[in-house]
Scaffold this active site. Structure first.
Site, PDB file in Angstrom:
ATOM      1  N   THR A 127       0.820  -1.200   0.000  1.00 55.72           N
ATOM      2  CA  THR A 127       0.000   0.000   0.000  1.00 55.72           C
ATOM      3  C   THR A 127       0.856   1.254   0.000  1.00 55.72           C
ATOM      4  OG1 THR A 127      -1.558   1.291   1.365  1.00 55.72           O
ATOM      5  CG2 THR A 127      -0.106  -0.212   2.518  1.00 55.72           C
ATOM      6  N   ASP A 128       0.308   2.347  -0.533  1.00 56.32           N
ATOM      7  CA  ASP A 128       1.022   3.622  -0.488  1.00 56.32           C
ATOM      8  C   ASP A 128       1.138   4.175   0.932  1.00 56.32           C
ATOM      9  OD1 ASP A 128      -1.622   4.431  -0.066  1.00 56.32           O
ATOM     10  OD2 ASP A 128      -1.708   5.754  -1.821  1.00 56.32           O
ATOM     11  N   GLU A 129       0.362   3.643   1.865  1.00 56.22           N
ATOM     12  CA  GLU A 129       0.397   4.152   3.234  1.00 56.22           C
ATOM     13  C   GLU A 129       1.732   3.906   3.924  1.00 56.22           C
ATOM     14  OE1 GLU A 129      -3.019   3.836   5.755  1.00 56.22           O
ATOM     15  OE2 GLU A 129      -4.329   3.335   4.071  1.00 56.22           O
ATOM     16  N   TYR A 151      -1.402  -0.205  11.258  1.00 59.56           N
ATOM     17  CA  TYR A 151      -1.646  -0.907   9.992  1.00 59.56           C
ATOM     18  C   TYR A 151      -0.513  -0.675   9.004  1.00 59.56           C
ATOM     19  CZ  TYR A 151      -3.105  -1.224   5.124  1.00 59.56           C
ATOM     20  OH  TYR A 151      -3.128  -1.473   3.776  1.00 59.56           O
ATOM     21  N   LYS A 155       2.404  -3.203   7.409  1.00 59.24           N
ATOM     22  CA  LYS A 155       2.597  -3.420   5.974  1.00 59.24           C
ATOM     23  C   LYS A 155       4.027  -3.082   5.558  1.00 59.24           C
ATOM     24  CE  LYS A 155       0.266  -4.566   3.156  1.00 59.24           C
ATOM     25  NZ  LYS A 155       0.004  -5.941   2.617  1.00 59.24           N
ATOM     26  N   ARG A 215      -6.690  11.742  -1.195  1.00 55.30           N
ATOM     27  CA  ARG A 215      -6.333  10.392  -1.614  1.00 55.30           C
ATOM     28  C   ARG A 215      -6.382  10.284  -3.136  1.00 55.30           C
ATOM     29  NH1 ARG A 215      -4.980  10.829   2.811  1.00 55.30           N
ATOM     30  NH2 ARG A 215      -5.527   9.596   4.659  1.00 55.30           N
ATOM     31  N   ASN A 250     -11.299  14.444   0.743  1.00 52.55           N
ATOM     32  CA  ASN A 250     -12.474  13.729   1.253  1.00 52.55           C
ATOM     33  C   ASN A 250     -13.744  14.549   1.074  1.00 52.55           C
ATOM     34  OD1 ASN A 250     -10.875  11.590   1.938  1.00 52.55           O
ATOM     35  ND2 ASN A 250     -10.898  11.983   4.141  1.00 52.55           N
ATOM     36  N   ASP A 274     -11.157  14.006  13.486  1.00 48.83           N
ATOM     37  CA  ASP A 274     -10.231  13.238  12.655  1.00 48.83           C
ATOM     38  C   ASP A 274      -9.613  12.129  13.482  1.00 48.83           C
ATOM     39  OD1 ASP A 274      -8.880  12.495  10.428  1.00 48.83           O
ATOM     40  OD2 ASP A 274      -7.588  14.262  10.312  1.00 48.83           O
ATOM     41  N   ARG A 275      -9.398  10.964  12.845  1.00 47.50           N
ATOM     42  CA  ARG A 275      -8.873   9.817  13.576  1.00 47.50           C
ATOM     43  C   ARG A 275      -7.362   9.939  13.758  1.00 47.50           C
ATOM     44  NH1 ARG A 275      -9.750   5.697   8.476  1.00 47.50           N
ATOM     45  NH2 ARG A 275      -7.931   6.348   7.277  1.00 47.50           N
TER      46      ARG A 275
END
Length: 328
Positions: A127-129, A151, A155, A215, A250, A274-275
């Site tokens: 993933t790009d994350e 997460y 990754k 995103r 978003n 926001d998380r």
């Protein structure tokens, strides 16, 4: 000669679309696919209904951390495409242990077994994350990994473990890092299917913070195209970014979804805090896969989003039980 491919996580959103594409009428031919999937909450056997019964398809219900099972399967296959992962940022913040177990330990179990069995090619889907957050410009594959959530950290760790087996043992490992995926059969905890299904039910949708998080959106057809190019033409030991070329905040995405579902902003949008670990902007540079392998995204976002909304509108029987089970 038939190429036998082991696809981990093949009952999930992207993995199942990859399998359906490979074994469908537009597939490459000459391949047989075994899906290995634990069938956690996001794995759905119904995603594979189209290929059930085909002579080139087999399904194994099992855990990628089961070393004995994995070793047996590796000995029977020529290649691996590894999708299996825990993949939701919010869930990783609430409890990261399962993310480390599946994404890190599971990937090590797979890649070590692939090395010992002499598997030809191991494609690791990332993933790009893993790159973190970028204010401007786009990340090349050489950018340092700076993950910000449990997460994405898990990754990033799995990427490094997989690549280490190429550098240490010469295993043909190829890594893909994709931007945000969307399309049909997407488990409704992720933003696009969550918003669509909520709006179709007349419910509110949550907009994090000021809605300015950006995103890049990638249709699953294009992601699968990119993965196949990497599997068939990519170079061992290399990383390839796969993007869709549609960057949206978003807030912009929410407006498009409201319009597509015939909903009103004032009555349908709920602003929420926001998380944690929510990166501001992702953007991948796809020059490498474009120049080396001829990749170009084919699905424009307006068409892809309209098709996705229509699919969820027409397939309530697929997503309603999933939302009820996951209390979304």
């Amino acid at each position: 000669m038939t190429t036998k491919i082991l696809v981990t996580g093949g009952a999930g959103f992207i993995g199942s679309h990859y399998v359906r594409t490979l074994l469908g009428p537009g597939g490459p031919g000459g391949v047989a696919v075994t899906v290995l999937d634990k069938l956690t909450y996001a794995g759905n056997p119904a995603n594979l209904d189209e290929v059930q019964g085909l002579p080139g398809f087999d399904f194994v219900h099992g855990d990628i951390c089961d070393a004995g099972l994995v070793a047996k399967l590796m000995a029977e296959h020529d290649q691996v495409v590894h999708f299996a992962a825990e993949s939701h940022v919010d869930r990783s913040i609430d409890g990261g242990a399962e993310f480390v177990r599946t994404n890190v330990v599971g990937t090590h179990t797979l890649v070590d077994a692939a090395h010992r069995a002499g598997v030809g090619t191991f494609v690791h889907i990332s993933t790009d994350e893993v790159y973190g957050s970028i204010d401007e410009g786009s990340w090349p594959e050489t950018h340092p990994l700076q993950p910000n959530s449990p997460y994405s950290s898990a990754k990033a760790s799995s990427d490094l473990i997989a690549l280490s087996y190429h550098r240490t043992h010469g295993l043909d490992v190829r890594v893909t890092r994709c931007s945000n995926n969307y399309g049909h059969h997407h488990f409704p905890e992720k933003v696009i299917p969550l918003f669509i299904t909520n709006l179709l039910d007349g419910r509110k949708v949550p907009l994090y913070g000021d809605g300015g998080n950006v995103r890049d959106w990638l249709h699953i057809d294009d992601h699968v195209q990119g993965i196949e190019l990497v599997r068939t033409k990519g170079r061992p030991g290399e990383v390839y970014n796969i993007g869709g070329g549609t960057e949206l905040s978003n807030k912009e995405l929410t407006r498009l979804l409201l319009d597509a579902c015939g909903a009103d902003w004032d009555t349908s949008v709920e602003y929420v805090t926001d998380r944690k670990g929510h990166d501001r902007r992702y953007s991948v540079d796809c020059t490498k896969i474009r120049d080396e392998l001829g990749y170009e995204p084919r699905k424009d976002f307006a068409t892809g989003l309209a098709e996705t909304v229509r699919w969820y509108r027409d397939n309530r029987a697929w997503w309603e039980p999933l939302k009820e089970r996951a209390a979304l």
